[in-house]
Design an enzyme around this catalytic site. Structure first.
Site, PDB file in Angstrom:
ATOM      1  N   HIS A  11      -3.443   4.515  -2.939  1.00  0.00           N
ATOM      2  CA  HIS A  11      -4.463   5.559  -2.889  1.00  0.00           C
ATOM      3  C   HIS A  11      -4.064   6.686  -1.939  1.00  0.00           C
ATOM      4  O   HIS A  11      -4.575   6.809  -0.825  1.00  0.00           O
ATOM      5  CB  HIS A  11      -5.806   4.955  -2.476  1.00  0.00           C
ATOM      6  CG  HIS A  11      -6.440   4.152  -3.558  1.00  0.00           C
ATOM      7  ND1 HIS A  11      -7.352   3.146  -3.321  1.00  0.00           N
ATOM      8  CD2 HIS A  11      -6.295   4.189  -4.913  1.00  0.00           C
ATOM      9  CE1 HIS A  11      -7.730   2.606  -4.467  1.00  0.00           C
ATOM     10  NE2 HIS A  11      -7.096   3.225  -5.441  1.00  0.00           N
TER      11      HIS A  11
ATOM     12  N   HIS B 264      -3.143  -2.647  -5.775  1.00  0.00           N
ATOM     13  CA  HIS B 264      -4.483  -3.198  -5.562  1.00  0.00           C
ATOM     14  C   HIS B 264      -4.786  -4.394  -6.460  1.00  0.00           C
ATOM     15  O   HIS B 264      -5.818  -5.044  -6.302  1.00  0.00           O
ATOM     16  CB  HIS B 264      -5.528  -2.104  -5.787  1.00  0.00           C
ATOM     17  CG  HIS B 264      -5.239  -0.863  -5.001  1.00  0.00           C
ATOM     18  ND1 HIS B 264      -4.666   0.250  -5.566  1.00  0.00           N
ATOM     19  CD2 HIS B 264      -5.396  -0.589  -3.690  1.00  0.00           C
ATOM     20  CE1 HIS B 264      -4.507   1.177  -4.627  1.00  0.00           C
ATOM     21  NE2 HIS B 264      -4.941   0.694  -3.486  1.00  0.00           N
TER      22      HIS B 264
ATOM     23  N   CYS C  58       0.110  -6.101  -4.131  1.00  0.00           N
ATOM     24  CA  CYS C  58       0.474  -6.530  -2.792  1.00  0.00           C
ATOM     25  C   CYS C  58       0.343  -8.045  -2.689  1.00  0.00           C
ATOM     26  O   CYS C  58      -0.658  -8.622  -3.123  1.00  0.00           O
ATOM     27  CB  CYS C  58      -0.439  -5.857  -1.761  1.00  0.00           C
ATOM     28  SG  CYS C  58      -0.188  -6.449  -0.082  1.00  0.00           S
TER      29      CYS C  58
ATOM     30  N   HIS D 203     -14.178  -0.576  -6.143  1.00  0.00           N
ATOM     31  CA  HIS D 203     -12.792  -0.537  -5.663  1.00  0.00           C
ATOM     32  C   HIS D 203     -11.932  -1.417  -6.567  1.00  0.00           C
ATOM     33  O   HIS D 203     -12.328  -2.513  -6.959  1.00  0.00           O
ATOM     34  CB  HIS D 203     -12.715  -1.019  -4.213  1.00  0.00           C
ATOM     35  CG  HIS D 203     -11.403  -0.732  -3.558  1.00  0.00           C
ATOM     36  ND1 HIS D 203     -10.295  -1.530  -3.750  1.00  0.00           N
ATOM     37  CD2 HIS D 203     -11.010   0.259  -2.719  1.00  0.00           C
ATOM     38  CE1 HIS D 203      -9.272  -1.046  -3.051  1.00  0.00           C
ATOM     39  NE2 HIS D 203      -9.687   0.042  -2.415  1.00  0.00           N
TER      40      HIS D 203
ATOM     41  N   GLU E 130      -9.383  -3.238  -6.030  1.00  0.00           N
ATOM     42  CA  GLU E 130      -9.077  -4.567  -5.511  1.00  0.00           C
ATOM     43  C   GLU E 130     -10.245  -5.522  -5.750  1.00  0.00           C
ATOM     44  O   GLU E 130     -10.047  -6.688  -6.126  1.00  0.00           O
ATOM     45  CB  GLU E 130      -8.756  -4.484  -4.021  1.00  0.00           C
ATOM     46  CG  GLU E 130      -8.338  -5.810  -3.421  1.00  0.00           C
ATOM     47  CD  GLU E 130      -8.065  -5.721  -1.937  1.00  0.00           C
ATOM     48  OE1 GLU E 130      -8.308  -6.728  -1.240  1.00  0.00           O
ATOM     49  OE2 GLU E 130      -7.613  -4.647  -1.467  1.00  0.00           O
TER      50      GLU E 130
ATOM     51  N   ASN F 130      -8.765   1.904   3.396  1.00  0.00           N
ATOM     52  CA  ASN F 130      -8.314   1.602   4.762  1.00  0.00           C
ATOM     53  C   ASN F 130      -8.308   2.847   5.637  1.00  0.00           C
ATOM     54  O   ASN F 130      -8.555   2.769   6.842  1.00  0.00           O
ATOM     55  CB  ASN F 130      -6.940   0.912   4.735  1.00  0.00           C
ATOM     56  CG  ASN F 130      -5.799   1.876   4.511  1.00  0.00           C
ATOM     57  OD1 ASN F 130      -5.270   2.463   5.447  1.00  0.00           O
ATOM     58  ND2 ASN F 130      -5.397   2.041   3.251  1.00  0.00           N
TER      59      ASN F 130
END
Length: 495
Positions: free
Chosen positions: A229, A262, A284, A312, A314, A412
Site C-alpha cells: 500500500h 496482504h 508476507c 482491509h 488482509e 501501518n
C-alpha cells in the site's frame, strides 16, 4: 532579518503578488535583466527568496491558471539547479483552492513557440527568467512559483490568451497567502529520524517478487490489488510493466498473476486455478502465519475474534480461511458487545499492522469477558509494525511535529500517526514532501520523521531535503532497535 523577497519579472506580476507579506522587486523580462536583478537582490536583506510570475505550459496536463512549483530549474545549455523548497508550497496552495503541479521548469532566452515546446524534454513548463533569478537566493531558502498563461500548443497571439491571462493573474494573486505562509516557516530546526523505518522484510520480498517476475517472464505481469500500500511503489512498478487489477477476471487466462503481500482467501486461489493463471504468491510470511492460525482455531471448533479493520485486504483474506468461524472486532465497542455461540471455545487473531497499545487494550477487554480466550502462539502484529511504533513513540516525545511518510491506503502508516499523537505530538501522514503544509511547521523547532513499512526510504530523504531548504537542518538518527530478518523468495522465482 527581514522576511520574504519576491522577484517578479513584469509589472502585472508584481501587482499580483504585492500582498504576499514581503518585499516585491520587479526584475524585467528575459535572461539579461534577470542576471542584473539577481545580482542586485543578493544585497537585499531577506530570510528567503521567491521567484513568482507567469509561464507557458509544456505538459498537456497544464491548463491556464494552473500553478507550477519548480522542483528544478533547467537552462537550454544543460545546466540545472534543484529547488526543493518549492515542493513545500504545493499543499498550502492547494489548501487555498489552486490547482498545483510540481516539476522542472525550463528557462529559455526567448518565447518558445508551440513547435519548440514539443521538443522540450522533461520540463513541464517554460519561462524566460527563473533559472537566472535563482542566483538571487545566494544560499537563502528559495522557491519558484509560476502560473500557466498559455497551455501547450497555443500561441501567444491566440485571441483566447487575453481571457486566460486574466485567469492566470487571478491565480497568481491568490497564491500570495501561501507565499506568506512559506516565509513564516523559514528557519533552522532539528530533524529527528526514527529508526527502524521504511521497508520491512515482507515488503522488500513482495517488491523483489514483482521485479524478478518482470525480469524473468517479461511485461506485462499482473498483480491482484496493490502489491503493497504505497503510491510511489505502485507507480514505479507500473512504469516497469506491472499491471495492477482489482479482481482476477481482469487478467487474461494463462497470464502471470502475483498475489499481493496482504494475502488472499482460498476462494481467490481456487479462482486463479480455474483460470489457469501462472500464480506467484507474494503474501508476507507473517500474514500466512495468521491464515494458518485461523484454520487451526476453526478446526478446533472455536469462534475466532479477528481484530482488524473492515475492508482491509488482509482481513478479507484471513476471514476467507474460515468465514463461518470468524467475527470481526474493530474497536473497544465491538469488544465490549460481541458474543460467541460457546463462550468457552473462543480465540482471537489480529491484523498484522495494528497499533500495539490499542490492540492490547482490546484483547484485555475480550479476556475479561471470555476467560477461556485463546490467542496465537506469538503476536500477530508483525515485528516491523511494533518496532516502528516504538521508534516513533520515542521521537514524538521530543518533537513538535511528526511527518509520517506513507500513503492513505497504508494501515501501518496510519497507526504511526496515531501513536505519535498519543504521545502529544502533532502528526501528519504524507505521500511525499508535496503534501507537507508549511503551516504545520510554524513554530516547530523540532520535526520528527518516519516512514511506514511500505514507504520507500527515498521519500524520507526528500522530506529532509525539503525541510533543509527552509533553513539549516540539524539531522539526528534515533534508532531504538535493529532489524535483520529476511524472507526467502517463492520457488517459482528461484533459478
Amino acid at each position: 532579518m527581514n522576511g520574504l523577497l519576491v522577484l517578479a519579472p513584469m509589472a502585472i506580476e508584481e501587482a499580483a503578488v504585492k500582498h504576499c507579506g514581503g518585499r516585491v522587486l520587479r526584475t524585467g523580462m528575459g535572461p539579461q535583466r534577470a542576471r542584473i536583478a539577481a545580482a542586485r537582490a543578493q544585497a537585499i536583506e531577506a530570510a528567503g527568496v521567491v521567484v513568482a510570475g507567469l509561464c507557458g505550459g509544456v505538459s498537456p496536463e497544464l491548463r491556464p491558471g494552473d500553478v507550477v512549483c519548480a522542483t528544478e530549474l533547467r537552462r537550454e545549455d544543460g545546466r540545472s539547479v534543484e529547488v526543493p523548497g518549492s515542493a513545500l508550497l504545493v499543499a498550502a496552495l492547494r489548501r487555498h483552492g489552486l490547482r498545483v503541479h510540481a516539476g522542472p521548469i525550463l528557462s529559455s532566452d526567448h518565447v518558445l513557440t508551440p513547435a519548440e515546446r514539443t521538443r522540450v524534454d522533461g520540463a513541464i513548463a517554460v519561462d524566460m527568467e527563473s533559472a537566472w533569478l535563482a542566483d538571487a537566493a545566494a544560499g537563502r531558502p528559495l522557491a519558484v512559483l509560476r502560473v500557466v498563461v498559455d497551455q501547450a500548443g497555443r500561441r501567444l497571439a491566440d485571441p483566447r490568451i487575453a481571457v486566460e491571462g486574466v485567469r492566470a493573474l487571478r491565480s497568481l494573486r491568490r497564491s500570495s497567502a501561501a507565499l506568506d505562509e512559506w516565509a513564516r516557516a523559514i528557519g533552522p530546526r532539528k530533524v529527528m529520524l526514527a529508526g527502524p523505518r521504511s521497508f520491512c522484510a515482507g515488503v522488500d520480498r513482495a517488491i523483489d517478487i514483482v521485479e524478478l517476475a518482470l525480469a524473468q517472464r517479461g511485461a506485462p505481469i499482473y498483480v491482484r490489488k496493490q502489491i503493497v500500500h504505497n503510491h510511489h511503489v505502485v507507480a514505479d512498478l507500473e512504469r516497469r510493466g506491472a499491471v495492477f487489477v482489482d479482481e482476477l477476471d481482469e487478467i487474461p487466462e494463462g497470464a502471470t498473476a502475483v498475489f499481493s503481500a496482504h494475502g488472499v482467501s482460498p476462494a481467490v486461489r481456487r479462482d486463479a486455478g480455474g483460470r489457469a493463471l501462472d500464480v506467484i504468491d507474494a503474501t508476507c510470511p507473517l500474514v500466512s502465519k495468521v491464515h494458518a492460525e485461523a484454520r487451526r482455531f476453526a478446526h478446533e471448533g472455536r469462534t475466532i475474534f479477528l481484530i482488524g479493520h473492515e475492508g482491509h485486504e488482509e482481513v478479507e483474506g484471513t476471514t476467507g480461511e474460515a468465514p463461518e468461524s470468524i467475527l470481526l472486532v474493530q474497536d473497544m465497542h465491538d469488544a465490549e458487545h460481541i458474543d460467541a455461540p460457546d463462550p468457552d471455545r473462543v480465540a482471537y487473531l489480529t491484523q498484522t499492522t495494528l497499533a500495539v497499545d490499542e490492540t492490547n487494550e482490546i484483547v484485555e477487554v475480550l479476556r475479561g469477558r471470555f476467560p477461556s480466550l485463546r490467542g496465537p502462539a506469538s503476536d500477530d502484529i508483525c515485528y516491523a509494525t511494533a518496532n516502528r511504533q516504538q521508534a516513533i513513540r520515542e521521537v514524538a516525545r521530543e518533537a513538535d511535529v511528526i511527518l509520517v511518510a506513507g500513503s492513505q491506503t497504508s494501515s501501518n502508516s496510519k497507526r504511526l500517526v496515531e501513536v505519535a499523537e498519543r504521545e502529544g505530538a502533532r502528526a501528519y501522514l504524507v505521500d511525499d514532501e508535496t503534501e507537507v503544509d508549511v503551516a504545520w511547521l510554524h513554530g516547530a523547532s523540532t520535526v520528527g520523521i518516519t516512514a511506514g513499512a511500505s514507504a520507500p526510504e527515498r521519500i524520507v530523504s526528500r522530506l529532509v531535503g525539503a525541510l533543509a531548504a527552509l533553513g539549516a537542518a540539524d539531522v539526528e538518527e534515533r534508532t531504538t532497535t535493529s532489524e535483520s530478518i529476511q524472507f526467502s523468495l517463492p520457488k517459482e522465482l528461484v533459478s
